[in-house]
Design a protein around this motif. Structure first.
Motif, mmCIF file in Angstrom:
data_model
loop_
_atom_site.group_PDB
_atom_site.id
_atom_site.type_symbol
_atom_site.label_atom_id
_atom_site.label_comp_id
_atom_site.label_asym_id
_atom_site.label_seq_id
_atom_site.Cartn_x
_atom_site.Cartn_y
_atom_site.Cartn_z
ATOM 1 N N THR A 75 -3.697 3.206 -1.369
ATOM 2 C CA THR A 75 -4.010 2.364 -2.529
ATOM 3 C C THR A 75 -2.851 1.409 -2.805
ATOM 4 O O THR A 75 -1.686 1.765 -2.649
ATOM 5 C CB THR A 75 -4.247 3.244 -3.770
ATOM 6 O OG1 THR A 75 -5.248 4.208 -3.474
ATOM 7 C CG2 THR A 75 -4.684 2.402 -4.958
ATOM 8 N N ASN A 76 -3.179 0.199 -3.248
ATOM 9 C CA ASN A 76 -2.125 -0.761 -3.572
ATOM 10 C C ASN A 76 -1.349 -0.278 -4.788
ATOM 11 O O ASN A 76 -1.930 0.240 -5.754
ATOM 12 C CB ASN A 76 -2.732 -2.132 -3.834
ATOM 13 C CG ASN A 76 -1.654 -3.216 -3.903
ATOM 14 O OD1 ASN A 76 -1.029 -3.425 -4.936
ATOM 15 N ND2 ASN A 76 -1.446 -3.887 -2.787
ATOM 16 N N ASP A 84 0.836 -1.202 0.000
ATOM 17 C CA ASP A 84 0.000 0.000 0.000
ATOM 18 C C ASP A 84 0.872 1.254 0.000
ATOM 19 O O ASP A 84 1.877 1.311 0.720
ATOM 20 C CB ASP A 84 -0.927 0.011 1.208
ATOM 21 C CG ASP A 84 -1.889 -1.169 1.203
ATOM 22 O OD1 ASP A 84 -2.249 -1.610 0.097
ATOM 23 O OD2 ASP A 84 -2.253 -1.646 2.297
#
Length: 523
Positions: free
Chosen positions: A251-252, A229
């Motif tokens: 967010t990844n 992440d």
């Protein structure tokens, strides 16, 4: 005070306060409970004595105390009470642990409730001292109140019962406090290890420095945790990705950059350098490094991205330095040819012609060099102009410097490298434009002035000039009509002028030449 000491002090203070409050509260509740139980016990004994027919009948005797005293003492000894006092409705004692006090009035002032017909539990000071007392009225067969029974347990005796429990509470409190101190110390040391021994002010300063550094560097930076992440991204990377921070943090990385190799870096723990990749719409060169703790465990990874266009810009700046060396090479080449000419003339016996060539070349070079040494005080700028002069000979370009030029009064605050970038790129562009149109009739003029409160740089060439259609794109990075991987010269000039708080102009003169003018304030 250091963070570790402050944490220990605050934690221990809180624990001490909580332990003291709980100990006091528990002790008060425990004492109240014991007194309540003893009061009920005293009242139970009093009710038993007051309802005993033997006691009621004794009140009808001529000397009630003779009958009641032995019975009351027997009850006192069996129940453990400090006294069992039986008195008439006037409060005159018929029994007492101290026989001398029989016949005297009961003390304490708490007989009213019992004499009104209601049992009561009171705490008062009697003849033997403070006590918890249970009082019950004595009612005969005619439902008349003929006296009362008072059973008491001295407060000193109650304290003797309570003291062992108080001691236990004290020991438990001390033990709890010690455990709290040890725990606080361990927590403080853990926090110190987690913060690498830094104090809060130092951590805050590092955070501000990190934020400033991330925004100051020209490279894009993205960091991720062990789960992949995104935890940090700087402004340059956001521009490359055309996104904002709110959409990226958490967010990844693979959702944002599907071709990212940061996950592989976390898996292998090995760094990767100078890898080319596509980031958004930009072609970049990426470096990836794992983030590790003191034990060598990988905690995450960080990647930096450098736009290839920036690398082209650096190459352009490097080309300036390369140009200086080419100027020296041109000078060497030019003088080698002259030496061969002079050598040939000498071998042919044309001594006068050889002397004329030597005198001419010597005068031209000497005059130009002497002029530069006299009017241009800065050795870097002077060396640049001599290099461009020698380069002009190789290109067969007439390179003229205004005889009125002077560039001595250059403020110390003016960055010499920026001045070199401006002058070098302007002269190179002028020579290139002049040669492209006029060949051997090319001419470039330069004028340098330091009079007044400004520095003036003028470069004029007899090239074709700048088409009006591209005037608004002239200073854009990477824009050029000369082919691929060009368009950085004027961009660098513009950037350098702005850094010096100056102004840049160009015009097409009446004599059909192109004139670039740079004005830089001295202050």
């Amino acid at each position: 005070m250091k963070l570790q000491t402050k944490l220990i002090a605050i934690s221990c203070s809180l624990i001490f306060l909580v332990v003291v409050l709980l100990a006091v509260l528990f002790q008060v509740m425990f004492v109240d409970t014991i007194k309540d139980q003893i009061g009920k016990r005293a009242l139970s004994v009093a009710n038993t004595v007051s309802s005993n027919p033997f006691v009621i009948e004794a009140f009808e005797k001529e000397d009630p105390s003779q009958w009641i005293q032995p019975y009351a003492e027997e009850i006192r000894k069996k129940t453990g009470a400090q006294y069992v006092v039986v008195g008439n409705k006037d409060g005159i004692r018929y029994s007492h642990p101290i026989p001398k006090r029989i016949g005297k009035k009961m003390v304490g002032g708490d007989n009213e409730i019992a004499l009104s017909g209601e049992p009561s539990i009171t705490e008062a000071i009697g003849s033997l001292g403070p006590a918890v007392r249970g009082k019950s009225p004595i009612i005969n067969d005619n439902k008349e109140i003929i006296g009362l029974v008072s059973v008491g347990f001295l407060t000193t005796s109650i304290n003797e019962i309570i003291w062992p429990y108080k001691l236990k509470i004290l020991l438990i409190g001390i033990f709890t406090l010690l455990i709290g101190i040890i725990g606080s110390t361990l927590i403080a040391k853990g926090v110190k290890r987690a913060t690498h021994g830094l104090e809060p002010k130092e951590i805050g300063l590092l955070y501000k420095e990190k934020s400033a550094i991330l925004e100051a560097i020209r490279e894009g930076v993205i960091a991720i945790n062990r789960d992949g992440d995104i935890t940090m991204v700087n402004h340059t990377a956001l521009e490359m990705l055309e996104m904002d921070t709110a959409n990226l943090i958490g967010t990844n990385i693979l959702k944002t950059i599907p071709n990212s190799r940061l996950i592989d870096v976390i898996s292998t723990g090995k760094s990767e350098f100078d890898e080319q990749m596509k980031l958004g719409k930009s072609n970049v060169v990426a470096n990836r490094v794992p983030i590790m703790d003191y034990n060598g465990n990988v905690l995450g990874a960080v990647a930096t991205f450098r736009n290839k266009n920036e690398l082209y810009r650096l190459n352009e700046e490097l080309a300036q330095v390369k140009g200086y060396s080419e100027g020296l090479r041109a000078q060497t080449h030019e003088f080698s040819n002259k030496l061969y000419l002079i050598s040939g003339l000498i071998q042919l016996g044309s001594y006068q012609e050889a002397l004329d060539v030597i005198t001419k070349e010597s005068n031209v070079q000497r005059n130009f060099t002497q002029f530069i040494m006299k009017q241009i005080s800065d050795p870097y700028i002077g060396g640049l102009l001599i290099g461009k002069f020698n380069r002009s000979k190789e290109l067969k370009v007439t390179f003229l410097i205004d005889p009125a030029s002077t560039f001595k009064d250059i403020p110390e605050t003016a960055d010499r490298q920026l001045l070199i970038t401006i002058i070098g790129n302007l002269v190179d562009n002028a020579m290139e434009a002049a040669v492209k149109k006029n060949g051997y009739e090319s001419e470039v003029k330069i004028c340098l002035s330091d009079t007044g409160k400004q520095l003036l740089i003028e470069v004029e060439d007899n090239g074709e000039g700048i088409p009006f259609s591209i005037a608004n794109k002239l200073y854009q990075k990477g824009y050029s009509t000369k082919g691929k991987d060009r368009g950085y010269g004027l961009y660098l000039i513009k950037q350098s002028v702005e850094q010096l708080n100056g102004e840049l102009f160009y015009e097409r003169t009446k004599s059909n030449t192109t004139l670039f003018t740079v004005i830089i304030p001295k202050e």
